[in-house]
Design an enzyme around this catalytic site. Structure first.
Site, PDB file in Angstrom:
ATOM      1  N   LYS A  78      12.183  28.976  56.861  1.00 60.76           N
ATOM      2  CA  LYS A  78      11.436  28.827  55.804  1.00 60.76           C
ATOM      3  C   LYS A  78      11.027  30.060  54.907  1.00 60.76           C
ATOM      4  CE  LYS A  78       9.741  24.775  57.798  1.00 60.76           C
ATOM      5  NZ  LYS A  78       8.407  24.160  58.478  1.00 60.76           N
TER       6      LYS A  78
ATOM      7  N   ARG B  99      14.819  38.048  71.791  1.00 58.29           N
ATOM      8  CA  ARG B  99      16.146  38.549  71.314  1.00 58.29           C
ATOM      9  C   ARG B  99      16.138  38.412  69.880  1.00 58.29           C
ATOM     10  NH1 ARG B  99      21.321  36.718  74.373  1.00 58.29           N
ATOM     11  NH2 ARG B  99      20.652  38.228  75.651  1.00 58.29           N
TER      12      ARG B  99
ATOM     13  N   ARG C 137      21.763  31.892  79.624  1.00 50.13           N
ATOM     14  CA  ARG C 137      21.401  32.620  80.976  1.00 50.13           C
ATOM     15  C   ARG C 137      20.201  33.568  80.815  1.00 50.13           C
ATOM     16  NH1 ARG C 137      26.024  33.416  82.953  1.00 50.13           N
ATOM     17  NH2 ARG C 137      26.495  33.290  80.943  1.00 50.13           N
ATOM     18  N   THR C 138      20.161  34.390  79.697  1.00 50.73           N
ATOM     19  CA  THR C 138      19.015  35.354  79.525  1.00 50.73           C
ATOM     20  C   THR C 138      17.539  34.541  79.388  1.00 50.73           C
ATOM     21  OG1 THR C 138      20.339  36.959  78.669  1.00 50.73           O
ATOM     22  CG2 THR C 138      17.980  37.686  78.652  1.00 50.73           C
TER      23      THR C 138
ATOM     24  N   HIS D  30      20.007  46.174  75.958  1.00 52.48           N
ATOM     25  CA  HIS D  30      19.903  44.717  76.634  1.00 52.48           C
ATOM     26  C   HIS D  30      19.357  45.344  78.170  1.00 52.48           C
ATOM     27  CE1 HIS D  30      19.731  40.923  78.057  1.00 52.48           C
ATOM     28  NE2 HIS D  30      20.878  40.605  77.987  1.00 52.48           N
TER      29      HIS D  30
END
Lengths: 180, 312
Positions: free
Chosen positions: B87, B109, B59-60, B137
């Site tokens: 890596k 995020r 969603r975000t 958030h």
């Protein structure tokens, strides 16, 4: 900074009446036309014209809207400070309609360029026209000219032209402000 | 109004009430934009945004990407699963490599709290925190506040209960901080194991009984039970949680006044709220999703505005 009145209430009223008559000549009963006031100060001109059309000329039910062009400006991130958007209200379909942009002062023409861009988000008008109460001629940055103009004013870039309205400013007048 | 007081959106804790008001007011105008026949404005056409998602999100991520595209920004997407992070590349190296391709803004995020703040100190881009661990958030809290204002009319004086897994929730912390700054009354409600002790220090009411909470509030924000973040057993079983903290139509029907039900998603239907509640007239869950795009457009617009172009 000096301010002087260059157009008084009586002359302003005559100009508004003349603009209404010209609009009626070109738009008849306005059944295919939408008048769009440009935020923020063009909205006052729109309201006056709407009122005059109704009370003096008997034209009822003209469709109107208000348009904010903040998100379409070409100077975003190029000028200091914050650009605060205003309300946009376009409740009528503009597709195939004749749209008349209404503003108080036409200066560089950049707002009108943005308005032409913005209105296309609501459809493809058959025609776009521009009505301005004051035309600051010889100051255009873009090839844009008004279809209807109330008065022409000659001014230089450092001067400011300001339209006052009784409803918000206490009196009707046009002021020219000179810098120090 | 003046500009935002910050150059990055790292958390609600860095914003003042005027900033929050400015973002919500600007979002109102963007909501009108995304309901036009053509939902795109050219404002950010000279801005490139990188979406860096080091943690899963549907969603975000979609919401940010749509917001960026509606503003005409160029967008590059990056997810940790398919990147050089695997890596062994460091965060600053990863981001600096991306910025060398002339990226102006980074939406990130990350599972680690404070990752956005770290990045803001080390790279030359506007950073938007799209969730950092169990910390903040901010755009979710802003869209929740926008939705409350739209549904109730005002934030000041509105009683909001945040119910469920508070301890693992960045949504809860950002919501509490924002609502307190805007003058709302806030209550958190959940089992004692899922309500952290520090909530006392934030000036919110604490309640362990769902019935009491919903009788008190105007708005109930029902949080998801975050099974994936729970390393130990916080409650005996899902069935017991549902019995104690699951919101049902029976709860809502028995109330004297209607309340607004919110959920930041994804919803565990039948756990924190039943399907009937999620789909009922009380629920504004889908409005929240639509508002998310408008609020993120406002955040990107206001942060981009602070990155002035030099004439040289």
């Amino acid at each position: 900074m000096s301010k002087r009145e260059i157009i008084d209430a009586r002359a302003l009223n005559i100009a508004l009446n003349r603009l209404c008559c010209k609009l009626i000549e070109n738009h008849g009963d306005f059944s295919n036309s939408i008048l769009i006031g440009m935020q923020p100060r063009g909205v006052q001109v729109l309201e006056r014209i709407e009122k005059l059309l109704e009370s003096t000329y008997g034209v009822q039910g003209v469709r109107t809207g208000v348009l904010d062009i903040t998100f379409y400006r070409d100077d975003f991130r190029r000028r200091p400070g914050h650009l605060q958007p205003n309300k946009t209200r376009i409740d009528h379909l503009v597709e195939d309609q004749k749209v008349v942009f209404i503003d108080d002062v036409l200066y560089t023409g950049r707002s009108i360029r943005a308005a032409m861009d913005a209105i296309l988000s609501f459809g493809r008008p058959a025609k776009m026209e521009l009505l301005t109460l004051i035309d600051r001629r010889f100051s255009r940055d873009l090839p844009i000219q008004p279809d209807y103009k109330g008065r022409q004013v000659d001014s230089i870039a450092s001067q400011r032209v300001e339209v006052l309205w009784e409803e918000v400013d206490g009196r009707d007048a046009v002021l020219l402000t000179d810098p120090e | 109004m003046s500009e935002l007081s910050v150059n990055h959106l790292l958390g609600i804790k860095h914003l003042n009430a005027e900033d929050i008001q400015l973002i919500l007011d600007t979002a109102t105008e963007f909501k009108e934009v995304i309901n036009r026949p053509i939902k795109k404005v050219p404002t950010l056409r000279d801005i490139t945004v990188a979406n860096l998602f080091f943690e899963n999100s549907t969603r975000t991520r979609l919401s940010f990407e749509l917001a960026e595209k509606r503003l005409s920004a160029d967008v590059v997407n990056f997810s940790a699963a398919s990147s050089s992070v695997k890596k062994g590349e460091t965060l600053v190296d990863t981001v600096n490599n991306i910025l060398s391709m002339k990226v102006d803004m980074v939406v990130m995020r990350h599972p680690n709290p404070g990752a956005g703040e770290f990045l803001a100190q080390h790279v030359d881009a506007s950073i938007v925190n799209a969730g950092d661990g169990a910390h903040e958030h901010p755009t979710q809290a802003l869209l929740d506040a926008f939705s409350i204002r739209e549904a109730v009319g005002t934030l000041a004086g509105t009683k909001v209960a945040i119910v469920g897994d508070i301890v693992h929730s960045r949504v809860a912390l950002s919501n509490v901080l924002l609502l307190k700054k805007m003058g709302a009354e806030v209550m958190v409600c959940g089992p004692t194991t899922l309500v952290p002790k520090y909530m006392y220090t934030l000036g919110v009411k604490i309640e362990h009984n769902l019935q009491t909470a919903i009788e008190w509030c105007d708005v109930a924000n029902m949080l998801r039970v975050q099974h994936e973040r729970q390393d130990l057993k916080y409650f005996p079983s899902i069935a017991e949680y549902r019995a104690q903290y699951g919101l049902t139509m029976e709860h809502l029907d028995a109330l004297e006044k209607p309340i607004v039900v919110m959920h930041p998603g994804p919803v565990n239907r039948g756990v924190e709220i039943t399907s009937e509640v999620a789909d009922s007239e009380h629920s504004i869950i889908l409005d929240q999703v639509q508002n998310g795009v408008a609020v993120r457009m406002a955040v990107l617009y206001l942060l981009a505005e602070k990155r002035k172009l030099s004439k040289s």
